[in-house]
Scaffold this motif. Structure first.
Motif, short mmCIF file in Angstrom:
data_model
loop_
_atom_site.label_atom_id
_atom_site.label_comp_id
_atom_site.label_asym_id
_atom_site.label_seq_id
_atom_site.Cartn_x
_atom_site.Cartn_y
_atom_site.Cartn_z
N TYR A 130 -60.98 -73.03 68.25
CA TYR A 130 -60.31 -72.69 67.00
C TYR A 130 -59.70 -73.97 66.41
O TYR A 130 -58.98 -74.69 67.11
N MET A 184 -56.19 -63.31 74.01
CA MET A 184 -56.25 -62.41 72.87
C MET A 184 -54.98 -62.59 72.07
O MET A 184 -53.88 -62.45 72.62
N ARG A 229 -58.25 -70.71 62.04
CA ARG A 229 -59.22 -70.24 63.04
C ARG A 229 -60.50 -69.71 62.42
O ARG A 229 -61.34 -69.15 63.12
N ASN A 230 -60.64 -69.82 61.09
CA ASN A 230 -61.82 -69.32 60.38
C ASN A 230 -62.08 -67.85 60.66
O ASN A 230 -63.19 -67.44 60.95
N LEU A 231 -61.04 -67.04 60.61
CA LEU A 231 -61.20 -65.62 60.88
C LEU A 231 -60.41 -64.81 59.86
O LEU A 231 -59.48 -65.33 59.23
N PRO A 232 -60.77 -63.53 59.71
CA PRO A 232 -60.02 -62.71 58.77
C PRO A 232 -58.57 -62.53 59.23
O PRO A 232 -58.29 -62.54 60.43
N GLY A 289 -55.13 -60.70 60.17
CA GLY A 289 -54.70 -59.41 60.71
C GLY A 289 -55.58 -58.78 61.77
O GLY A 289 -55.28 -57.68 62.23
N ILE A 290 -56.67 -59.45 62.17
CA ILE A 290 -57.48 -58.82 63.22
C ILE A 290 -57.17 -59.46 64.56
O ILE A 290 -56.70 -60.59 64.62
N ASP A 291 -57.43 -58.73 65.64
CA ASP A 291 -57.22 -59.29 66.97
C ASP A 291 -58.22 -60.43 67.19
O ASP A 291 -59.38 -60.30 66.83
N GLN A 292 -57.75 -61.49 67.81
CA GLN A 292 -58.65 -62.62 68.04
C GLN A 292 -58.82 -62.90 69.50
O GLN A 292 -57.88 -63.14 70.22
N ARG A 293 -60.04 -62.91 69.88
CA ARG A 293 -60.41 -63.13 71.26
C ARG A 293 -60.59 -64.64 71.45
O ARG A 293 -61.22 -65.29 70.64
N SER A 294 -60.01 -65.19 72.47
CA SER A 294 -60.32 -66.57 72.84
C SER A 294 -61.22 -66.50 74.05
O SER A 294 -60.87 -65.88 75.05
N LYS A 302 -68.50 -71.29 62.97
CA LYS A 302 -67.31 -71.16 62.13
C LYS A 302 -67.57 -71.66 60.71
O LYS A 302 -66.76 -72.39 60.15
N MET A 335 -69.99 -64.00 69.21
CA MET A 335 -68.65 -64.25 68.65
C MET A 335 -68.69 -65.13 67.40
O MET A 335 -67.75 -65.88 67.13
N GLN A 365 -68.17 -66.45 63.93
CA GLN A 365 -67.03 -66.13 63.07
C GLN A 365 -67.38 -66.12 61.59
O GLN A 365 -67.00 -65.22 60.87
N TYR A 414 -67.97 -61.63 64.34
CA TYR A 414 -66.93 -61.48 63.30
C TYR A 414 -67.62 -61.46 61.92
O TYR A 414 -68.50 -60.65 61.72
N TYR A 431 -62.43 -55.02 65.88
CA TYR A 431 -61.46 -55.92 65.25
C TYR A 431 -60.04 -55.67 65.73
O TYR A 431 -59.20 -56.55 65.71
N HIS A 432 -59.78 -54.43 66.10
CA HIS A 432 -58.46 -54.13 66.64
C HIS A 432 -58.65 -53.48 67.99
O HIS A 432 -59.37 -52.48 68.10
#
Ligand SMILES: Cc1cc2nc3c(=O)[nH]c(=O)nc-3n(C[C@H](O)[C@H](O)[C@H](O)COP(=O)(O)O)c2cc1C
Lengths: 445, 237
Positions: A150, A178, A192-195, A197-202, B133, B150, B152, B171, B227-228
């Motif tokens: 990220y 997470m 992190r180039n992600l939307p 409010g969503i959970d992010q998995r590492s 990404k 995964m 993104q 994603y 996502y959640h």
């Protein structure tokens, strides 16, 4: 029979089971109600053999001590002397461990940088990339290279003073991470180039290398990307330290970071935190042995972490052969985490000052493990940085005090010979004699 | 630098059999945006690792032969062509620029790349576009299992077939596959091709020199059910 003559029968006191203790019972009830495991921050809370089970012998007739406040006892440390053109020079062997922006607020990251810089030590980025706040306020900044990558970018890689390839963490060797949606604000998401409010998995594995042979090539690439200037650290969670250290060194690491099971985390399953990995006390000697067997002790530096709290812990880690330590949880406490002044607010979160560990929820009243702008604003990075610097100064002074008492003119001169153990477990793990004996379990038989 | 032969004002030939990798990368990384040494040819790469990594000048670099791991890693602006095959992690974490391999690429091609264009004329092995990404990747042949794991953001175009578990735990990346997909990974599903998708795809096909039309492709993306974190989804993990 009248009442007066009734035999007096003692009432059995309610007795809690040692197996099904109140904590266990409440966890079963919680699990039954929710169907999901418990996630929390912090490190292992159960008691494991630790540095408290070791004592220093101190000097007397057979050894003589150095004068406190007068005779010099060095604390400086150089890290990354093996291949890097520009090794890291620190004034104290206590560094700040990698903690992500995302798990921590920007103000907390800034405060860590400020405090570390005042004391002449390094701080470390984390999963989520480098923020201008921490780069700007950290004289020496270690840039973590994690499986998620990220925020990983070339400019930041070149702006860093050293690169730390994270293979694992003591709190969760073999686990990824997470970051829950509550903490994914626009800024965190963008980095992190992600939307939002969503959970992010590492991820738990790196995307472009697997075994130790690949790691060697990855290290070569990172050196080529940065002109062989920066030390390359490899961070591992303590599980099989002898072999993991050997493989990291074979792959070309300049520095190995070894994190024991007490090590903190921003958010991990409780079952993982408490049941995977080994305590730092048990991990240092095999790691040092591995370095010694390769003739690399002190050539590849060893940083250890996981439950370091005091200058005594620092001195014990160094005496067992580490070159430096890293602190995470203790640094957050110094910034203001779990402060008693916030008791009423902790109560509202269903906890109490000293036990707050829901760092993943983003509701930290101290403004540290949160992305909420109002809560974050509560942490004054200048004042918090000062508190951290004070605390780092105490750790350093305490370690020096012990080193002088053992007659050492540098904290690195502390050695296992200066230590004894209070318990057989600690004696076996640290490979020092049980106090008052010359017995080291597993040896002199 | 003895092995750097200036053939013309702007063209440089670098022989990796005669000179160290370090001097090659140092020379390439030292190039500024306004350099007039804009055409580099690397001969005798012999599978060396980390060739032409971290180049920030918009120069053309041609590798005459096979490259090892992490070729053009973290590329940020260069146009790199490989007249051969590439090893693991081709153009990993690319920021911008173009990387074009004329042969096949090993696993994790374009891993975590943030930008730029990666073109693979041959096949890509497993995990192509893993954790991508923002990069655009066009594979003219087939792509191996766990591709776009995964992933993104960005676009992955596969003109041939895709292996098992395509787009697992995806994603927001867009996947376009012309051939067969052995299986979809967790939370990856077929989607309707929107006008925007078509535009993106046809621009990428054109840039990569492909003759296919967007109509021949199926679009895949995230079903967004993971996502959640929710206990009812535990079976998907
Ligand atoms: C809030 C928090 C966030 C962390 N984030 C990371 C991370 O991003 N990367 C990493 O390698 N370790 C991370 N760690 C682990 C620390 O780097 C370190 O290993 C650990 O905190 C040391 O143990 P201690 O907390 O007992 O001092 C984190 C720890 C905490 C407390």
């Amino acid at each position: 029979m009248t009442e007066d003559h009734a035999p007096c029968i003692p009432v059995t006191k309610p007795r809690f089971s040692a197996t099904f203790d109140p904590g266990t019972i409440s966890e079963i009830q919680r699990a039954a109600a929710t169907g999901i495991y418990d996630i929390r921050g912090g490190g292992a809370k159960r008691k494991v053999p630790n540095f408290d089970d070791l004592l220093f012998l101190g000097a007397s007739v057979s050894r003589y001590p150095l004068e406190g406040y007068r005779e010099r006892c060095g604390t400086e440390v150089t890290l990354g002397t093996r291949f890097a053109k520009n090794p890291i020079q620190l004034k104290t062997p206590v560094t700040i461990a990698g903690m992500s922006f995302g798990s921590l607020s920007a103000n907390a990251k800034e405060a860590l940088g400020r405090g570390a810089t005042i004391m002449g030590t390094s701080t470390t980025t984390g999963d989520g990339g480098m923020t201008p706040e921490e780069r700007g306020h950290s004289q020496t900044l270690i840039y973590q290279y994690l499986p998620s990558r990220y925020g990983m970018n070339l400019a930041d890689l070149r702006r860093a003073d050293a690169i730390e390839i994270v293979v694992g963490q003591g709190a969760k060797p073999g686990g990824g991470g997470m970051l829950l949606g509550q903490k994914i604000t626009a800024r965190v998401a963008q980095m992190r180039n992600l939307p939002e409010g969503i959970d992010q998995r590492s991820a738990c594995r790196h995307p472009d290398w697997t075994g130790p042979d690949d790691l060697e090539i990855k290290i070569l690439e990172l050196r080529e990307l940065t002109g062989w200037e920066k030390p390359i650290y490899v961070k591992i969670g303590a599980s099989r330290p002898y072999y993991d250290v050997a493989l990291a060194v074979k792959a070309g690491a300049d520095v190995v970071v070894l994190d024991g099971m007490q090590g903190g985390t921003a958010a991990t399953q409780d079952v993982f935190i408490e049941h995977v990995g080994i305590p730092l006390l048990a991990a240092i000697r095999p790691a040092v042995q591995s370095l010694q067997d390769m003739g690399m002790h002190r050539k590849v530096q060893l940083i250890v972490s996981g439950g370091i709290r005091s200058g005594a812990d620092v001195a014990k880690a160094l005496a067992l052969g580490a070159d430096a330590v890293a602190i995470g949880t203790a640094a957050l406490i110094a910034l203001g985490d779990n402060a008693p002044e916030l008791e009423a607010e902790y109560n509202r979160l269903g906890t109490t000052a000293g036990a707050y560990d829901d760092w993943h929820e983003g509701r930290d009243p101290a403004g540290i493990t949160t992305q909420d702008p109002t809560l974050s604003a509560r942490l004054d990075p200048v004042k918090a940085g000062r508190r951290l610097a004070n605390y780092l100064a105490v750790l350093t002074l305490e370690a020096q005090t012990i080193a002088r008492a053992c007659g050492k003119s540098h904290v690195h001169n502390l050695e296992p010979e200066d230590l004894v153990a209070l318990t057989m477990e600690a004696a076996a793990m640290a490979q020092v004699p049980l106090a008052g004996t010359n017995w080291i379990p597993g040896r002199n038989i | 630098m003895s092995a750097v032969h200036k053939t013309t004002e702007d063209a440089v030939i670098f022989d990796l059999a005669a000179e160290e990798l370090r001097s090659l990368n140092a020379a390439l990384q030292a190039l500024g945006g306004k350099t007039n040494r804009t055409a580099w040819t690397i001969v005798n790469p012999r599978g060396a690792h980390a060739i032409a990594v971290g180049v920030t000048a918009p120069v053309a670099i041609t590798i005459e032969g096979h490259a090892g791991y992490y070729c053009a890693g973290m590329n940020d602006g260069a146009f790199v062509t490989i007249n051969g095959n590439a090893g693991t992690g081709l153009a990993e974490n690319m920021m911008s620029g173009t990387v074009h391999v004329k042969g096949d690429a090993s696993q994790s091609a374009g891993a975590t790349a943030h930008g730029g264009l990666l073109i693979i004329d041959g096949n890509a092995a497993a995990r192509c576009g893993i954790s991508m990404k923002g990069v655009d990747i066009v594979v003219k042949g087939n792509a191996g299992h766990m591709s776009a794991f995964m992933a993104q953001s960005g676009n992955l175009v596969i003109c041939g077939d895709a292996g098992e578990a395509l787009g697992d735990s995806l994603y927001e990346a867009r996947l376009f596959v012309k051939g067969a997909v052995k299986s979809l990974g967790a939370d990856c599903e077929g989607k309707e091709m929107t006008a925007e998708d078509k535009e993106i795809l046809s621009a990428l096909l054109q840039k990569a020199g492909c003759h296919e039309t967007p109509e021949e492709f199926t679009r895949y993306g995230s079903a967004r059910t993971l996502y959640h974190f929710h206990v009812d989804n535990a079976g998907a993990y």
